[in-house]
Design a protein around this motif. Structure first.
Motif, PDB file in Angstrom:
ATOM      1  N   LYS A 122     -17.367  -4.899   5.429  1.00  0.00           N
ATOM      2  CA  LYS A 122     -18.288  -4.006   4.733  1.00  0.00           C
ATOM      3  C   LYS A 122     -18.799  -4.671   3.458  1.00  0.00           C
ATOM      4  N   ALA A 123     -17.898  -5.284   2.710  1.00  0.00           N
ATOM      5  CA  ALA A 123     -18.293  -5.961   1.471  1.00  0.00           C
ATOM      6  C   ALA A 123     -19.192  -7.145   1.783  1.00  0.00           C
TER       7      ALA A 123
ATOM      8  N   GLU B  45      -7.712  -2.109   8.521  1.00  0.00           N
ATOM      9  CA  GLU B  45      -8.403  -1.464   7.404  1.00  0.00           C
ATOM     10  C   GLU B  45      -8.980  -2.512   6.452  1.00  0.00           C
ATOM     11  N   GLU B  46      -8.202  -3.539   6.144  1.00  0.00           N
ATOM     12  CA  GLU B  46      -8.684  -4.563   5.221  1.00  0.00           C
ATOM     13  C   GLU B  46      -9.790  -5.398   5.845  1.00  0.00           C
ATOM     14  N   GLN B  47      -9.708  -5.635   7.151  1.00  0.00           N
ATOM     15  CA  GLN B  47     -10.788  -6.346   7.830  1.00  0.00           C
ATOM     16  C   GLN B  47     -12.097  -5.569   7.728  1.00  0.00           C
ATOM     17  N   ARG B  48     -12.011  -4.268   7.959  1.00  0.00           N
ATOM     18  CA  ARG B  48     -13.208  -3.434   7.877  1.00  0.00           C
ATOM     19  C   ARG B  48     -13.796  -3.438   6.474  1.00  0.00           C
ATOM     20  N   GLU B  49     -12.921  -3.349   5.479  1.00  0.00           N
ATOM     21  CA  GLU B  49     -13.393  -3.371   4.095  1.00  0.00           C
ATOM     22  C   GLU B  49     -14.033  -4.710   3.752  1.00  0.00           C
ATOM     23  N   ALA B  50     -13.415  -5.789   4.238  1.00  0.00           N
ATOM     24  CA  ALA B  50     -13.961  -7.125   3.965  1.00  0.00           C
ATOM     25  C   ALA B  50     -15.322  -7.300   4.626  1.00  0.00           C
TER      26      ALA B  50
ATOM     27  N   LYS C 164       0.811  -1.216   0.000  1.00  0.00           N
ATOM     28  CA  LYS C 164       0.000   0.000   0.000  1.00  0.00           C
ATOM     29  C   LYS C 164       0.847   1.271   0.000  1.00  0.00           C
TER      30      LYS C 164
END
Length: 340
Positions: free
Chosen positions: A334-335, A327-332, A283
């Motif tokens: 959310k998806a 951050e990636e956990q939250r995005e996952a 990133k």
């Protein structure tokens, strides 16, 4: 002097009780009723938005109405599963409705990075071991329904558990931990030459955490230099700058604040305990001069993977990795929710 008789006393008492009822009890009861109706209407609106019909909403509300926040049953798989357990125990007639609701809410599968909360979360064909009378046999989850779990015993054994006897099933969930639970056998039968044990679902899952921090699945290009020996962190300052051509190109497949799994598309000769120098970019952030120790080795003639433990990870690197994983956990998540 006025002497009240019993009728006067009763009349005063009745008036007092009536006043309390009209001024306190009745308004409270009415407000509770109106609040309950409001919560129920909101629950129905959300249920319809999720695609549930009136019968499904009514059944789900029977359980959700006891919750402080009934609408959580639509968004939390953990809350949903607790409700399902109660509804199944109440009546098996509820099962077809629950199956439909589970599908509409997309609670059929649990994201890999969330821990299991009930045996309903265990995937079909999950392998493990059934322990019985001090012995363990290879086993696998053969099938699951809303009512029960069917476990196939894969090994040959002189005897098998009978209905009413207790067994223990333990299994390893990759990148999570080792789980186990005990259950009473409801029934046994033969299928395809295998003994199938039928056990009820339970929320009493034990877990042995294998790592202190979660390993997050990624695909990050990386470079590594193999020392082919053990190197201490303080030795790095004494090592001359390494030429670029001495680094091997690989891919980090999972990462945590403690280490990584890195794989190379070739066979590499190395041994556990050896050290290597790891560099990668994630990133837009560069991670350089990370000394790591080989803890595990796996692979084949054309692919080698190493489980590495960081030895000198800087505090800012650790904080950045932790932040990126969150951050990636939250995005996952959310998806996962938006997919509903």
């Amino acid at each position: 002097m006025f002497q009240p008789d019993l009728a006067d006393v009763l009349l005063v008492l009745f008036g007092f009780v009536a006043s309390v009822f009209v001024l306190i009890v009745l308004p409270y009861a009415v407000s509770k009723y109106l609040a309950s109706r409001s919560v129920r209407r909101e629950f129905e609106v959300v249920g319809k938005q999720m695609g549930l019909n009136e019968e499904e909403i009514a059944l789900l509300y029977k359980c959700a109405s006891t919750l402080e926040e009934p609408n959580k049953v639509f968004y939390s798989k953990y809350v949903f599963e607790r409700c399902v357990g109660k509804l199944v125990k109440e009546s098996s007639d509820n099962i077809p409705i629950i199956v439909s609701v589970r599908k509409k809410l997309k609670f059929e599968h649990l994201p890999w990075f969330l821990p299991l909360a009930t045996t309903r979360d265990i995937e079909v064909y999950q392998t493990g071991f059934v322990s019985y009378k001090g012995k363990s046999y290879g086993a696998a989850v053969w099938e699951k329904t809303e009512e029960d779990l069917k476990i196939a015993i894969l090994d040959r054994a002189p005897e098998f558990p009978q209905p009413g006897e207790k067994v223990r099933f333990s299994f390893l969930r990759e990148d999570d931990g080792r789980y186990y639970f005990e259950a009473e056998v409801l029934n046994t039968y033969l299928e395809g030459g295998k003994v199938i044990l039928v056990v009820p679902h339970t929320e009493k899952l034990g877990k042995v955490q294998l790592r202190d921090s979660i390993r997050w699945k990624v695909s990050i290009p990386a470079r590594a230099f193999f020392f082919n020996r053990k190197v201490k962190a303080e030795e790095l300052s004494l090592i001359e700058e390494l030429p670029d051509e001495s680094f091997l190109e690989g891919t980090i497949e999972n990462i945590s604040t403690e280490g990584v799994k890195v794989c190379f598309n070739r066979f590499l000769s190395a041994k556990e305990g050896d050290s290597l120098l790891l560099e990668f970019e994630w990133k837009g952030e560069a991670f350089k001069n990370i000394l790591a120790e080989i803890r595990h080795i796996s692979g084949s003639t054309d692919r080698t993977c190493f489980g590495l433990k960081f030895l000198n990870l800087k505090k800012n690197y650790e904080d950045t990795i932790r932040r990126f994983i969150i951050e990636e956990q939250r995005e996952a998540l959310k998806a996962y929710k938006m997919d509903r």
